[in-house]
Design a protein around this motif. Sequence first.
Motif, PDB file in Angstrom:
ATOM      1  N   GLY A  66       9.990 -12.294  10.789  1.00 31.36           N
ATOM      2  CA  GLY A  66       8.672 -11.668  10.928  1.00 31.36           C
ATOM      3  C   GLY A  66       8.541 -10.351  10.191  1.00 31.36           C
ATOM      4  N   ALA A  67       9.556 -10.024   9.338  1.00 33.18           N
ATOM      5  CA  ALA A  67       9.497  -8.738   8.615  1.00 33.18           C
ATOM      6  C   ALA A  67       8.248  -8.667   7.749  1.00 33.18           C
ATOM      7  CB  ALA A  67      10.740  -8.562   7.759  1.00 33.18           C
ATOM      8  N   GLU A  68       7.874  -9.777   7.148  1.00 32.05           N
ATOM      9  CA  GLU A  68       6.716  -9.776   6.249  1.00 32.05           C
ATOM     10  C   GLU A  68       5.439  -9.429   7.019  1.00 32.05           C
ATOM     11  OE1 GLU A  68       4.818 -12.515   2.733  1.00 32.05           O
ATOM     12  OE2 GLU A  68       6.789 -12.963   3.534  1.00 32.05           O
ATOM     13  N   GLU A  69       5.251 -10.108   8.159  1.00 30.24           N
ATOM     14  CA  GLU A  69       4.053  -9.829   8.968  1.00 30.24           C
ATOM     15  C   GLU A  69       4.093  -8.412   9.518  1.00 30.24           C
ATOM     16  OE1 GLU A  69       1.786 -11.444  12.987  1.00 30.24           O
ATOM     17  OE2 GLU A  69       3.453 -12.599  12.159  1.00 30.24           O
ATOM     18  N   LYS A  70       5.279  -7.995   9.971  1.00 33.11           N
ATOM     19  CA  LYS A  70       5.405  -6.653  10.541  1.00 33.11           C
ATOM     20  C   LYS A  70       5.102  -5.568   9.513  1.00 33.11           C
ATOM     21  CE  LYS A  70       8.937  -7.846  14.007  1.00 33.11           C
ATOM     22  NZ  LYS A  70      10.384  -7.782  14.267  1.00 33.11           N
ATOM     23  N   VAL A  71       5.609  -5.754   8.281  1.00 36.54           N
ATOM     24  CA  VAL A  71       5.424  -4.722   7.267  1.00 36.54           C
ATOM     25  C   VAL A  71       3.951  -4.623   6.864  1.00 36.54           C
ATOM     26  CG1 VAL A  71       5.825  -6.041   5.114  1.00 36.54           C
ATOM     27  CG2 VAL A  71       6.476  -3.657   5.246  1.00 36.54           C
ATOM     28  N   VAL A  72       3.263  -5.757   6.816  1.00 35.76           N
ATOM     29  CA  VAL A  72       1.826  -5.743   6.494  1.00 35.76           C
ATOM     30  C   VAL A  72       1.062  -4.977   7.574  1.00 35.76           C
ATOM     31  CG1 VAL A  72      -0.246  -7.194   6.365  1.00 35.76           C
ATOM     32  CG2 VAL A  72       1.793  -7.821   5.071  1.00 35.76           C
ATOM     33  N   ASN A  73       1.368  -5.279   8.844  1.00 43.73           N
ATOM     34  CA  ASN A  73       0.673  -4.601   9.953  1.00 43.73           C
ATOM     35  C   ASN A  73       0.985  -3.110   9.978  1.00 43.73           C
ATOM     36  OD1 ASN A  73      -0.472  -6.993  10.809  1.00 43.73           O
ATOM     37  ND2 ASN A  73       1.159  -7.455  12.266  1.00 43.73           N
ATOM     38  N   LEU A  74       2.261  -2.780   9.726  1.00 43.88           N
ATOM     39  CA  LEU A  74       2.670  -1.370   9.765  1.00 43.88           C
ATOM     40  C   LEU A  74       2.044  -0.593   8.599  1.00 43.88           C
ATOM     41  CD1 LEU A  74       4.327   0.728  11.262  1.00 43.88           C
ATOM     42  CD2 LEU A  74       6.291   0.107   9.863  1.00 43.88           C
ATOM     43  N   LEU A 124       0.806  -1.214   0.000  1.00 39.11           N
ATOM     44  CA  LEU A 124       0.000   0.000   0.000  1.00 39.11           C
ATOM     45  C   LEU A 124       0.846   1.274   0.000  1.00 39.11           C
ATOM     46  CD1 LEU A 124      -2.541  -0.983   2.843  1.00 39.11           C
ATOM     47  CD2 LEU A 124      -3.117  -0.743   0.416  1.00 39.11           C
ATOM     48  N   ILE A 125       1.910   1.259   0.813  1.00 41.43           N
ATOM     49  CA  ILE A 125       2.638   2.500   1.127  1.00 41.43           C
ATOM     50  C   ILE A 125       3.855   2.668   0.222  1.00 41.43           C
ATOM     51  CG2 ILE A 125       3.821   3.787   2.949  1.00 41.43           C
ATOM     52  CD1 ILE A 125       0.797   3.408   3.405  1.00 41.43           C
ATOM     53  N   LYS A 126       4.014   3.882  -0.306  1.00 38.36           N
ATOM     54  CA  LYS A 126       5.117   4.196  -1.208  1.00 38.36           C
ATOM     55  C   LYS A 126       6.463   4.173  -0.487  1.00 38.36           C
ATOM     56  CE  LYS A 126       3.660   7.011  -5.134  1.00 38.36           C
ATOM     57  NZ  LYS A 126       3.496   8.355  -5.655  1.00 38.36           N
ATOM     58  N   GLU A 127       7.493   3.806  -1.228  1.00 34.66           N
ATOM     59  CA  GLU A 127       8.854   3.856  -0.700  1.00 34.66           C
ATOM     60  C   GLU A 127       9.217   5.317  -0.406  1.00 34.66           C
ATOM     61  OE1 GLU A 127      13.359   2.524  -2.000  1.00 34.66           O
ATOM     62  OE2 GLU A 127      11.647   1.740  -3.125  1.00 34.66           O
ATOM     63  N   GLU A 158      10.022   5.370   7.041  1.00 34.09           N
ATOM     64  CA  GLU A 158      11.346   4.751   7.107  1.00 34.09           C
ATOM     65  C   GLU A 158      11.281   3.312   7.609  1.00 34.09           C
ATOM     66  OE1 GLU A 158      15.763   5.600   9.070  1.00 34.09           O
ATOM     67  OE2 GLU A 158      14.136   7.057   9.366  1.00 34.09           O
ATOM     68  N   GLU A 159      10.425   3.073   8.604  1.00 34.37           N
ATOM     69  CA  GLU A 159      10.335   1.725   9.173  1.00 34.37           C
ATOM     70  C   GLU A 159       9.771   0.733   8.144  1.00 34.37           C
ATOM     71  OE1 GLU A 159       8.673  -0.571  13.150  1.00 34.37           O
ATOM     72  OE2 GLU A 159       8.270   1.572  12.916  1.00 34.37           O
ATOM     73  N   VAL A 160       8.777   1.176   7.375  1.00 32.12           N
ATOM     74  CA  VAL A 160       8.236   0.319   6.312  1.00 32.12           C
ATOM     75  C   VAL A 160       9.330  -0.018   5.309  1.00 32.12           C
ATOM     76  CG1 VAL A 160       6.675   0.256   4.310  1.00 32.12           C
ATOM     77  CG2 VAL A 160       5.834   1.094   6.511  1.00 32.12           C
ATOM     78  N   ASP A 161      10.114   0.998   4.926  1.00 29.75           N
ATOM     79  CA  ASP A 161      11.214   0.772   3.979  1.00 29.75           C
ATOM     80  C   ASP A 161      12.217  -0.240   4.539  1.00 29.75           C
ATOM     81  OD1 ASP A 161      10.030   2.620   2.360  1.00 29.75           O
ATOM     82  OD2 ASP A 161      11.430   4.243   2.798  1.00 29.75           O
ATOM     83  N   ASN A 162      12.562  -0.093   5.829  1.00 28.22           N
ATOM     84  CA  ASN A 162      13.531  -1.007   6.455  1.00 28.22           C
ATOM     85  C   ASN A 162      13.015  -2.446   6.489  1.00 28.22           C
ATOM     86  OD1 ASN A 162      15.299   1.086   6.886  1.00 28.22           O
ATOM     87  ND2 ASN A 162      14.654   1.457   8.997  1.00 28.22           N
TER      88      ASN A 162
END
Length: 508
Positions: free
Chosen positions: A479-487, A388-391, A395-399
């Motif tokens: 868990g980066a995949e789950e974290k990024v979806v939630n974030l 959903l969110i643009k690069e 910053e946390e989503v990008d990381n």
Amino acid sequence: MFFEDGKTASRALELVLTGKDCGLEERAPMCGIPYHAASTYISRLIAQGYKVAIGEQVEDPSLAKGLVKREVIKVITPGTYIDLNSTENLNTYLIAIYEDYNKVSIALTDIGTGEFKVTSFTNLKTTLLDELSKIGPKEVIVDVNMNEDLVKDIHNSTNALITKKNLQEFRVDDKDLINQFSEAEVSGLDETSKNSSKVLLKYILETQKMNLTNINFLETYDIVNFMTIDGNSRRNLELTESIREKSKKGSLLWVMDKTATAMGGRALRRWIDEPLIIKKEIEKRLDGVEELFSNLSLNDDVREALKDIYDIERIVGKVSSGNVNGKDMVSLRTSLEKIPRIKEVLKNTSSEILKEYYNDLDELLDIKELLQKSIIDDPSLSIKEGNLIKEGYNEEVDNLRGAKLHGKEWIASLESSEREVTGIKSLKVGFNKVFGYYFEVSKSLVSQVPDRFIRKQTLTTGERYITEELKNLEGQILGAEEKVVNLEYDEFVKIREEIAKNVKRLQK
């Protein structure tokens, strides 16, 4: 769906009726549908005049003691259902009728567009039925004690679902009405209009289980400001639907509707349904028509500028109810990007009505820029699947995305750099489910391990260590995949809430 609901739905939706043991002497009759196909089945039930209650789990199943708590989170009715797949530019009107003191009031709303209007007049049956025939509601709320012959006449003239309530009790308080709209709007109402508005708002809150912020302006209108056309004449004139097919094709609206947007289509339908009778208003509108008709390049420029405008009214309604998705946000952004061009085209117009449009047109630059910065061009349909969110927006989503994509590269790079720093050429990174990531060093080289390495496990062949840097990397990768979806979901909700603060500007 269980018991009588199961039996009813199996007939209405042509589903197989099965059963389920539930601790009773008989198995509970049951039928079901896949949740991701719910909207299709709901629309079929609504079309048949049913109301549909949506129940969901409202607590974490892992924390529940016994049965997981469930609640009805929404009730969908013919008057509150928004068909997002319909190609017709139709309003879905819900109406409340309130009678007292020899007066009758009609309050109407389309919760998808946020329209909320009220009128009252002397209690004449023909006036009421003519007005209902004009509005064409999907659902009408009436008092439980209303005369049965009148109820039948209302149903026959509208073909709407009739919902009966005890209107003396079924209504919100004055303060709730003022909170939804404004004190100035509410104080200007006569008592009958106030009561019909209270009933309608109560029903919206009862079915939607939330306060809809797109319903924020209470408009009063007087039926004497528009030409009265009785139901029979309306049908015979075939204003908006043909007599034979009961469809738009073949009607006056069908001939005239060359509108470029859904909102324009609904406006034209309203104008045909409600011909003006005040000379000044007629002339003002005709001056605008004449300017567009006589200046073909202006007309072409306006049509071209409107070409990629999506249904902003409906999108705002979805923002208000929390049902907006990423693709809706892209449609909204695309629409807002066109406004400066529309404004530019209208700049040198001369008719009063087009000048007003020019002066009133807010370019909404702040909202456009927010959407341009935040939402990707091709987002997932579901807001709970990420993408959903643009690069560059968060910053946390990008990381986290980087961790998901480049985790193995990061580990290999760290392994290489630690070999260089420690001088232990055989040092390697391993992984298991108990310890996560670790450095492994053979017994003969343990003396070269620096103090910052923390021992985790002793083996017969060597030792296993962790470092703060390795643990940080592990935290990012696992868990980066789950974290990024939630974030991404959390960020999307924040963006939605920011847009919800500007609902009135968007509607205007």
